[in-house]
Design a protein around this motif. Structure first.
Motif, PDB file in Angstrom:
ATOM      1  N   UNK A 147      24.925 -12.052 -28.457  1.00 27.66           N
ATOM      2  CA  UNK A 147      23.502 -11.810 -28.145  1.00 27.66           C
ATOM      3  C   UNK A 147      22.796 -13.143 -27.908  1.00 27.66           C
ATOM      4  N   UNK A 148      23.076 -14.109 -28.764  1.00 24.06           N
ATOM      5  CA  UNK A 148      22.455 -15.431 -28.604  1.00 24.06           C
ATOM      6  C   UNK A 148      22.886 -16.076 -27.292  1.00 24.06           C
ATOM      7  N   UNK A 149      24.164 -15.906 -26.961  1.00 29.51           N
ATOM      8  CA  UNK A 149      24.670 -16.497 -25.706  1.00 29.51           C
ATOM      9  C   UNK A 149      24.037 -15.834 -24.486  1.00 29.51           C
ATOM     10  N   UNK A 150      23.855 -14.518 -24.566  1.00 36.61           N
ATOM     11  CA  UNK A 150      23.221 -13.823 -23.436  1.00 36.61           C
ATOM     12  C   UNK A 150      21.761 -14.271 -23.280  1.00 36.61           C
ATOM     13  N   UNK A 151      21.074 -14.396 -24.410  1.00 37.22           N
ATOM     14  CA  UNK A 151      19.678 -14.858 -24.372  1.00 37.22           C
ATOM     15  C   UNK A 151      19.598 -16.268 -23.790  1.00 37.22           C
ATOM     16  N   UNK A 152      20.581 -17.067 -24.141  1.00 35.53           N
ATOM     17  CA  UNK A 152      20.637 -18.445 -23.614  1.00 35.53           C
ATOM     18  C   UNK A 152      20.793 -18.432 -22.090  1.00 35.53           C
ATOM     19  N   UNK A 153      21.685 -17.570 -21.614  1.00 37.42           N
ATOM     20  CA  UNK A 153      21.921 -17.468 -20.155  1.00 37.42           C
ATOM     21  C   UNK A 153      20.672 -16.981 -19.419  1.00 37.42           C
ATOM     22  N   UNK A 154      19.951 -16.044 -20.043  1.00 32.82           N
ATOM     23  CA  UNK A 154      18.808 -15.424 -19.373  1.00 32.82           C
ATOM     24  C   UNK A 154      17.485 -16.122 -19.671  1.00 32.82           C
ATOM     25  N   UNK A 155      17.530 -17.172 -20.471  1.00 34.36           N
ATOM     26  CA  UNK A 155      16.299 -17.738 -21.020  1.00 34.36           C
ATOM     27  C   UNK A 155      15.312 -18.208 -19.960  1.00 34.36           C
ATOM     28  N   UNK A 156      15.803 -18.884 -18.921  1.00 30.37           N
ATOM     29  CA  UNK A 156      14.894 -19.518 -17.969  1.00 30.37           C
ATOM     30  C   UNK A 156      14.503 -18.580 -16.823  1.00 30.37           C
ATOM     31  N   UNK A 157      15.482 -17.781 -16.386  1.00 31.86           N
ATOM     32  CA  UNK A 157      15.196 -16.864 -15.275  1.00 31.86           C
ATOM     33  C   UNK A 157      15.670 -15.471 -15.669  1.00 31.86           C
ATOM     34  N   UNK A 158      14.730 -14.636 -16.103  1.00 29.61           N
ATOM     35  CA  UNK A 158      15.090 -13.307 -16.588  1.00 29.61           C
ATOM     36  C   UNK A 158      15.165 -12.318 -15.434  1.00 29.61           C
TER      37      UNK A 158
ATOM     38  N   UNK B 161      16.067 -12.372 -12.414  1.00 29.09           N
ATOM     39  CA  UNK B 161      15.568 -12.766 -11.093  1.00 29.09           C
ATOM     40  C   UNK B 161      14.055 -12.836 -10.987  1.00 29.09           C
ATOM     41  N   UNK B 162      13.355 -12.852 -12.133  1.00 25.38           N
ATOM     42  CA  UNK B 162      11.885 -12.874 -12.096  1.00 25.38           C
ATOM     43  C   UNK B 162      11.332 -14.281 -11.870  1.00 25.38           C
ATOM     44  N   UNK B 163      12.221 -15.298 -12.059  1.00 27.47           N
ATOM     45  CA  UNK B 163      11.739 -16.676 -11.963  1.00 27.47           C
ATOM     46  C   UNK B 163      10.981 -17.114 -13.204  1.00 27.47           C
ATOM     47  N   UNK B 164      11.024 -16.268 -14.244  1.00 28.36           N
ATOM     48  CA  UNK B 164      10.341 -16.573 -15.511  1.00 28.36           C
ATOM     49  C   UNK B 164      11.243 -16.198 -16.679  1.00 28.36           C
TER      50      UNK B 164
ATOM     51  N   UNK C  58       2.414  -6.263 -19.632  1.00 29.33           N
ATOM     52  CA  UNK C  58       2.030  -5.115 -18.800  1.00 29.33           C
ATOM     53  C   UNK C  58       2.909  -4.996 -17.555  1.00 29.33           C
ATOM     54  N   UNK C  59       3.852  -5.937 -17.387  1.00 32.60           N
ATOM     55  CA  UNK C  59       4.675  -5.909 -16.170  1.00 32.60           C
ATOM     56  C   UNK C  59       5.774  -4.851 -16.271  1.00 32.60           C
ATOM     57  N   UNK C  60       6.195  -4.369 -15.121  1.00 35.32           N
ATOM     58  CA  UNK C  60       7.263  -3.352 -15.090  1.00 35.32           C
ATOM     59  C   UNK C  60       8.566  -3.930 -15.654  1.00 35.32           C
ATOM     60  N   UNK C  61       8.822  -5.214 -15.405  1.00 32.49           N
ATOM     61  CA  UNK C  61      10.066  -5.845 -15.899  1.00 32.49           C
ATOM     62  C   UNK C  61      10.097  -5.832 -17.420  1.00 32.49           C
ATOM     63  N   UNK C  62       8.976  -6.219 -18.048  1.00 33.87           N
ATOM     64  CA  UNK C  62       8.951  -6.209 -19.515  1.00 33.87           C
ATOM     65  C   UNK C  62       8.965  -4.775 -20.049  1.00 33.87           C
ATOM     66  N   UNK C  63       8.207  -3.902 -19.411  1.00 31.59           N
ATOM     67  CA  UNK C  63       8.120  -2.524 -19.915  1.00 31.59           C
ATOM     68  C   UNK C  63       9.495  -1.853 -19.975  1.00 31.59           C
ATOM     69  N   UNK C  64      10.333  -2.204 -19.029  1.00 35.32           N
ATOM     70  CA  UNK C  64      11.698  -1.660 -19.023  1.00 35.32           C
ATOM     71  C   UNK C  64      12.484  -2.136 -20.256  1.00 35.32           C
ATOM     72  N   UNK C  65      12.323  -3.411 -20.591  1.00 30.60           N
ATOM     73  CA  UNK C  65      12.966  -3.977 -21.788  1.00 30.60           C
ATOM     74  C   UNK C  65      12.474  -3.227 -23.034  1.00 30.60           C
ATOM     75  N   UNK C  66      11.180  -3.049 -23.116  1.00 30.81           N
ATOM     76  CA  UNK C  66      10.496  -2.420 -24.250  1.00 30.81           C
ATOM     77  C   UNK C  66      10.974  -0.967 -24.430  1.00 30.81           C
ATOM     78  N   UNK C  67      10.929  -0.222 -23.340  1.00 34.55           N
ATOM     79  CA  UNK C  67      11.292   1.202 -23.408  1.00 34.55           C
ATOM     80  C   UNK C  67      12.772   1.405 -23.663  1.00 34.55           C
ATOM     81  N   UNK C  68      13.585   0.499 -23.125  1.00 35.01           N
ATOM     82  CA  UNK C  68      15.037   0.593 -23.341  1.00 35.01           C
ATOM     83  C   UNK C  68      15.377   0.352 -24.813  1.00 35.01           C
TER      84      UNK C  68
END
Length: 365
Positions: free
Chosen positions: A22-33, A35-38, A46-56
């Motif tokens: 889990x830590x390694x995956x977070x490390x890989x995704x840390x800078x660009x989640x 493809x969001x560039x963030x 309130x973004x759809x990208x975050x809401x998907x994480x939240x609901x999942x």
């Protein structure tokens, strides 16, 4: 350090070990989640990208714990300690009492917070033995008119854990499961409300999970501060204010890890095997080590024990530290040693500790 490279054997009572993958995956995704560039930490909640994480994350927890549609799953802040006050604020009415089952320091804290809001009493207690055991079900006494019955499912400091829960009938049963949620299957439908700080089994600190039966939301007091109303969080899908987005993302990844490693049944089996390694080292030591908790109340999450002699105990902890074992000092109210073997603590760490205990005994007997 040890065979894990730079990773220590982490037996901390909380915040505790997280799965390395889990830590390694977070490390890989840390800078660009995705493809969001963030970073996920930079996304609008309130973004759809975050809401998907939240609901999942909510959907995953529902699936793993078999939580029915009768319940809301909420993410709130303030840890289990804020829940100590939030529960009575919402549910303890002037004409009712609340029953608290006392099994350790966290029960005591919950009880003293509830006293600020209304009438509370102790339904059972094992304080007379310095909390070595969980009261038997027939020792638990409460009234049919009570607002609720509250218990702490696992006691981190004393190393005791409920094996089966009281059946409270129509009286709502509320549980603080901060230190053993998701460590074994439980019948969620026995409870009106379950709360748990995430930092033992679910993820990093900063997120608190609340599982609440929908009919409880109808009963809840609406004349309290907005952020302390369960109904507000339920109505807004836990997005009334900015939630701890990074913590919820990591919690979701921990739940994925549970799924990928075989789900709750596989996890339970692994937790039993891990605890057995250490309890066997205690039980087969002819009194060199001895446990704090009574055998039939022992926790699979927090394994508390002493070494027969105080000087040897200091030596044991000092040598364990040199060998790369972290967090083995017992809580000051019990003393001794405590190995917290939460879900993400690997089997290898428990095996290494068990072997160290045996070799330390041989060298010092």
């Amino acid at each position: 350090m040890n065979h894990q490279g730079t990773r220590t054997y982490n037996f901390n009572a909380g915040p505790s070990a997280l799965p390395l993958t889990v830590l390694e995956k977070a490390q890989q995704e840390l800078i660009d989640f995705r493809g969001s560039g963030m970073s996920v930490m930079e996304l609008s909640h309130r973004s759809a990208t975050y809401e998907e994480v939240h609901n999942q994350a909510i959907a995953n927890l529902r699936k793993l714990m078999s939580i029915s549609d009768e319940y809301e799953v909420l993410f709130v802040q303030g840890g289990g300690s804020t829940q100590f006050a939030m529960v009575p604020m919402n549910f303890l009415t002037p004409e009712k009492k609340a029953a608290y089952i006392m099994t350790g320091a966290w029960s005591e804290k919950a009880f003293s917070e509830a006293k600020l809001f209304g009438q509370v009493y102790q339904a059972a207690s094992s304080k007379d033995s310095n909390y070595r055991y969980i009261p038997s079900l027939d020792e638990v006494k409460f009234e049919a008119s009570d607002a609720y019955v509250h218990l702490t499912s696992n006691n981190t400091i004393f190393g005791t854990q409920w094996r089966e829960f009281p059946n409270t009938g129509d009286v709502p049963l509320i549980a603080d499961m901060s230190s053993d949620i998701l460590s074994k299957p439980i019948a969620v439908n026995k409870f009106a409300l379950i709360y748990a700080g995430a930092q033992k089994n679910l993820g990093p600190s900063g997120v608190t999970v609340v599982i609440i039966r929908k009919d409880m939301l109808e009963l809840a007091n609406k004349n309290i501060p907005t952020m302390l109303q369960y109904g507000i969080h339920a109505k807004n899908n836990s997005l009334y204010n900015t939630p701890p987005t990074f913590g919820i993302y990591l919690l979701g990844e921990v739940l994925n890890w549970v799924e990928e490693t075989g789900g709750l049944d596989a996890l339970t089996k692994r937790n039993e095997e891990k605890a057995k390694l250490i309890y066997d080292a205690i039980d087969q030591s002819n009194g060199f080590y001895y446990g704090h908790a009574d055998v039939n109340s022992r926790s699979l999450m927090n394994l508390t024990f002493r070494v027969k002699d105080e000087e040897l105990e200091k030596k044991f902890l000092a040598e364990a530290k040199k060998e790369g074992f972290v967090g083995l000092n017992g809580h000051r109210s019990v003393g001794g040693c405590r190995a917290s073997a939460y879900n993400a603590v690997p089997y290898e760490a428990c095996k290494a500790l068990s072997q160290f205990m045996v070799s330390f005994q041989q060298a010092n007997s």
